[in-house]
Motif scaffolding. Sequence first.
Motif, PDB file in Angstrom:
ATOM      1  N   GLN A 168      93.408  52.221  30.593  1.00  0.00           N
ATOM      2  CA  GLN A 168      93.845  50.888  31.028  1.00  0.00           C
ATOM      3  C   GLN A 168      93.359  50.595  32.449  1.00  0.00           C
ATOM      4  O   GLN A 168      92.935  49.478  32.754  1.00  0.00           O
ATOM      5  CB  GLN A 168      95.368  50.789  30.964  1.00  0.00           C
ATOM      6  N   ALA A 169      93.428  51.591  33.322  1.00  0.00           N
ATOM      7  CA  ALA A 169      92.991  51.407  34.705  1.00  0.00           C
ATOM      8  C   ALA A 169      91.492  51.115  34.769  1.00  0.00           C
ATOM      9  O   ALA A 169      91.043  50.257  35.537  1.00  0.00           O
ATOM     10  CB  ALA A 169      93.328  52.644  35.537  1.00  0.00           C
ATOM     11  N   ALA A 170      90.718  51.828  33.958  1.00  0.00           N
ATOM     12  CA  ALA A 170      89.281  51.565  33.918  1.00  0.00           C
ATOM     13  C   ALA A 170      89.013  50.152  33.413  1.00  0.00           C
ATOM     14  O   ALA A 170      88.139  49.443  33.931  1.00  0.00           O
ATOM     15  CB  ALA A 170      88.586  52.590  33.022  1.00  0.00           C
ATOM     16  N   GLY A 171      89.789  49.715  32.439  1.00  0.00           N
ATOM     17  CA  GLY A 171      89.630  48.366  31.911  1.00  0.00           C
ATOM     18  C   GLY A 171      90.027  47.300  32.913  1.00  0.00           C
ATOM     19  O   GLY A 171      89.464  46.202  32.924  1.00  0.00           O
ATOM     20  N   LEU A 172      90.990  47.604  33.771  1.00  0.00           N
ATOM     21  CA  LEU A 172      91.420  46.644  34.788  1.00  0.00           C
ATOM     22  C   LEU A 172      90.268  46.307  35.721  1.00  0.00           C
ATOM     23  O   LEU A 172      90.059  45.137  36.072  1.00  0.00           O
ATOM     24  CB  LEU A 172      92.592  47.210  35.584  1.00  0.00           C
ATOM     25  N   ALA A 173      89.519  47.305  36.129  1.00  0.00           N
ATOM     26  CA  ALA A 173      88.383  47.060  37.015  1.00  0.00           C
ATOM     27  C   ALA A 173      87.391  46.110  36.361  1.00  0.00           C
ATOM     28  O   ALA A 173      86.841  45.215  37.018  1.00  0.00           O
ATOM     29  CB  ALA A 173      87.702  48.389  37.368  1.00  0.00           C
ATOM     30  N   GLU A 174      87.181  46.248  35.070  1.00  0.00           N
ATOM     31  CA  GLU A 174      86.266  45.360  34.350  1.00  0.00           C
ATOM     32  C   GLU A 174      86.854  43.950  34.239  1.00  0.00           C
ATOM     33  O   GLU A 174      86.130  42.958  34.386  1.00  0.00           O
ATOM     34  CB  GLU A 174      85.988  45.935  32.961  1.00  0.00           C
ATOM     35  N   ARG A 175      88.146  43.859  33.991  1.00  0.00           N
ATOM     36  CA  ARG A 175      88.786  42.542  33.839  1.00  0.00           C
ATOM     37  C   ARG A 175      88.758  41.740  35.135  1.00  0.00           C
ATOM     38  O   ARG A 175      88.731  40.506  35.113  1.00  0.00           O
ATOM     39  CB  ARG A 175      90.230  42.724  33.364  1.00  0.00           C
ATOM     40  N   LEU A 176      88.783  42.431  36.267  1.00  0.00           N
ATOM     41  CA  LEU A 176      88.791  41.757  37.561  1.00  0.00           C
ATOM     42  C   LEU A 176      87.389  41.622  38.165  1.00  0.00           C
ATOM     43  O   LEU A 176      87.253  41.162  39.293  1.00  0.00           O
ATOM     44  CB  LEU A 176      89.688  42.524  38.542  1.00  0.00           C
ATOM     45  N   ALA A 177      86.363  41.986  37.413  1.00  0.00           N
ATOM     46  CA  ALA A 177      85.015  42.054  37.964  1.00  0.00           C
ATOM     47  C   ALA A 177      84.539  40.726  38.545  1.00  0.00           C
ATOM     48  O   ALA A 177      83.820  40.703  39.543  1.00  0.00           O
ATOM     49  CB  ALA A 177      84.034  42.533  36.887  1.00  0.00           C
ATOM     50  N   GLY A 178      84.907  39.609  37.948  1.00  0.00           N
ATOM     51  CA  GLY A 178      84.418  38.317  38.413  1.00  0.00           C
ATOM     52  C   GLY A 178      85.307  37.628  39.431  1.00  0.00           C
ATOM     53  O   GLY A 178      85.050  36.474  39.795  1.00  0.00           O
ATOM     54  N   ILE A 179      86.329  38.304  39.885  1.00  0.00           N
ATOM     55  CA  ILE A 179      87.283  37.692  40.805  1.00  0.00           C
ATOM     56  C   ILE A 179      87.109  38.279  42.206  1.00  0.00           C
ATOM     57  O   ILE A 179      87.258  39.488  42.393  1.00  0.00           O
ATOM     58  CB  ILE A 179      88.726  37.898  40.313  1.00  0.00           C
ATOM     59  N   PRO A 180      86.781  37.454  43.189  1.00  0.00           N
ATOM     60  CA  PRO A 180      86.646  37.974  44.555  1.00  0.00           C
ATOM     61  C   PRO A 180      88.006  38.356  45.116  1.00  0.00           C
ATOM     62  O   PRO A 180      88.934  37.554  45.113  1.00  0.00           O
ATOM     63  CB  PRO A 180      86.037  36.791  45.324  1.00  0.00           C
ATOM     64  N   LEU A 181      88.124  39.581  45.571  1.00  0.00           N
ATOM     65  CA  LEU A 181      89.386  40.083  46.105  1.00  0.00           C
ATOM     66  C   LEU A 181      89.200  40.411  47.581  1.00  0.00           C
ATOM     67  O   LEU A 181      88.174  40.959  47.974  1.00  0.00           O
ATOM     68  CB  LEU A 181      89.839  41.337  45.353  1.00  0.00           C
ATOM     69  N   VAL A 182      90.205  40.098  48.379  1.00  0.00           N
ATOM     70  CA  VAL A 182      90.092  40.348  49.823  1.00  0.00           C
ATOM     71  C   VAL A 182      90.975  41.503  50.290  1.00  0.00           C
ATOM     72  O   VAL A 182      90.791  42.010  51.398  1.00  0.00           O
ATOM     73  CB  VAL A 182      90.441  39.076  50.634  1.00  0.00           C
ATOM     74  N   GLN A 183      91.933  41.912  49.470  1.00  0.00           N
ATOM     75  CA  GLN A 183      92.881  42.948  49.911  1.00  0.00           C
ATOM     76  C   GLN A 183      93.499  43.613  48.695  1.00  0.00           C
ATOM     77  O   GLN A 183      93.776  42.964  47.685  1.00  0.00           O
ATOM     78  CB  GLN A 183      93.994  42.329  50.759  1.00  0.00           C
ATOM     79  N   ALA A 184      93.707  44.910  48.788  1.00  0.00           N
ATOM     80  CA  ALA A 184      94.462  45.652  47.779  1.00  0.00           C
ATOM     81  C   ALA A 184      95.645  46.320  48.467  1.00  0.00           C
ATOM     82  O   ALA A 184      95.495  46.920  49.533  1.00  0.00           O
ATOM     83  CB  ALA A 184      93.583  46.701  47.095  1.00  0.00           C
ATOM     84  N   VAL A 185      96.810  46.191  47.846  1.00  0.00           N
ATOM     85  CA  VAL A 185      98.040  46.789  48.370  1.00  0.00           C
ATOM     86  C   VAL A 185      98.672  47.581  47.230  1.00  0.00           C
ATOM     87  O   VAL A 185      98.566  47.183  46.056  1.00  0.00           O
ATOM     88  CB  VAL A 185      99.012  45.709  48.885  1.00  0.00           C
ATOM     89  N   SER A 186      99.335  48.664  47.540  1.00  0.00           N
ATOM     90  CA  SER A 186      99.882  49.504  46.479  1.00  0.00           C
ATOM     91  C   SER A 186     101.233  50.094  46.850  1.00  0.00           C
ATOM     92  O   SER A 186     101.502  50.394  48.018  1.00  0.00           O
ATOM     93  CB  SER A 186      98.908  50.654  46.181  1.00  0.00           C
ATOM     94  N   SER A 187     102.046  50.258  45.831  1.00  0.00           N
ATOM     95  CA  SER A 187     103.196  51.159  45.933  1.00  0.00           C
ATOM     96  C   SER A 187     102.659  52.535  46.300  1.00  0.00           C
ATOM     97  O   SER A 187     101.553  52.912  45.891  1.00  0.00           O
ATOM     98  CB  SER A 187     103.907  51.216  44.581  1.00  0.00           C
ATOM     99  N   PRO A 188     103.416  53.330  47.056  1.00  0.00           N
ATOM    100  CA  PRO A 188     102.910  54.650  47.438  1.00  0.00           C
ATOM    101  C   PRO A 188     102.929  55.682  46.314  1.00  0.00           C
ATOM    102  O   PRO A 188     102.412  56.795  46.502  1.00  0.00           O
ATOM    103  CB  PRO A 188     103.859  55.070  48.570  1.00  0.00           C
ATOM    104  N   LEU A 189     103.471  55.339  45.161  1.00  0.00           N
ATOM    105  CA  LEU A 189     103.594  56.332  44.087  1.00  0.00           C
ATOM    106  C   LEU A 189     102.259  56.565  43.378  1.00  0.00           C
ATOM    107  O   LEU A 189     101.437  55.660  43.239  1.00  0.00           O
ATOM    108  CB  LEU A 189     104.678  55.887  43.104  1.00  0.00           C
ATOM    109  N   GLU A 190     102.085  57.802  42.905  1.00  0.00           N
ATOM    110  CA  GLU A 190     100.784  58.237  42.376  1.00  0.00           C
ATOM    111  C   GLU A 190     100.269  57.354  41.251  1.00  0.00           C
ATOM    112  O   GLU A 190      99.073  57.069  41.161  1.00  0.00           O
ATOM    113  CB  GLU A 190     100.878  59.690  41.881  1.00  0.00           C
TER     114      GLU A 190
END
Length: 233
Positions: free
Chosen positions: A36-58
């Motif tokens: 699913q995570a690998a697919g997420l990168a493909e799904r967002l491929a055409g969207i310009p992103l300026v920042q990524a933020v994350s929960s600290p959990l693994e």
Amino acid sequence: MPTLLLVRHGRSTANTAGVLAGWTPDVHLDDTGRAQAAGLAERLAGIPLVQAVSSPLERCAETLAPLLAARPELGPAASDERLGECHYGDWTGRPLAELATEPLWRTVQDHAAAAAFPGGESLRELSHRTVTAVREWNEKIAVEHGSDAVWVACSHGDVIKAVVADALGLHLDHFQRISVEPCSVTAIRYTPHRPFVLRVGDTGSLASLAPRPSPATATAEGDAVVGGDTGAH
């Protein structure tokens, strides 16, 4: 104002085991979650992103890893504990089937605003910290990148449902009506007047979320289009 893409982490080993993970360390994505995570990168491929933020959990860091590998310009995700999982206290690590027999379970289901986990936090506290975090990040990103910026945050099911409930003006007692599957994307565009909830729990194509020029009939920022949006946003 910017658009937030809220990603729930991919399926984890705790999900498949039917256990409430909470802040338990070393809970990782399972094979399905990694796909699913690998697919997420493909799904967002055409969207310009300026920042990524994350929960600290693994499990959240692992969900964003393929996306960040594909977008080195983003650098590492910023970690924000306020986007971490609910502190479930004494419920942490217990089987969901067992928790469903607890009297508190019905409160969590039907009157979430009154639910407080023994040894943990209340769902009201969860809502306050997560909504505060999202709005602060949104303001920061608007200043640094402009009102058309799109950013992504990876978090957890109850966190995302609390943020969506706030954006919809929905009482917290009703947040269980919102469903977000593993590795789904929920999109919220914030404006000076109101948030617009664009997607909830979407596991399909996200191409239409890319910023587009405003149509000639555009209204003031934050105004809803009377009669319905054209799809340009």
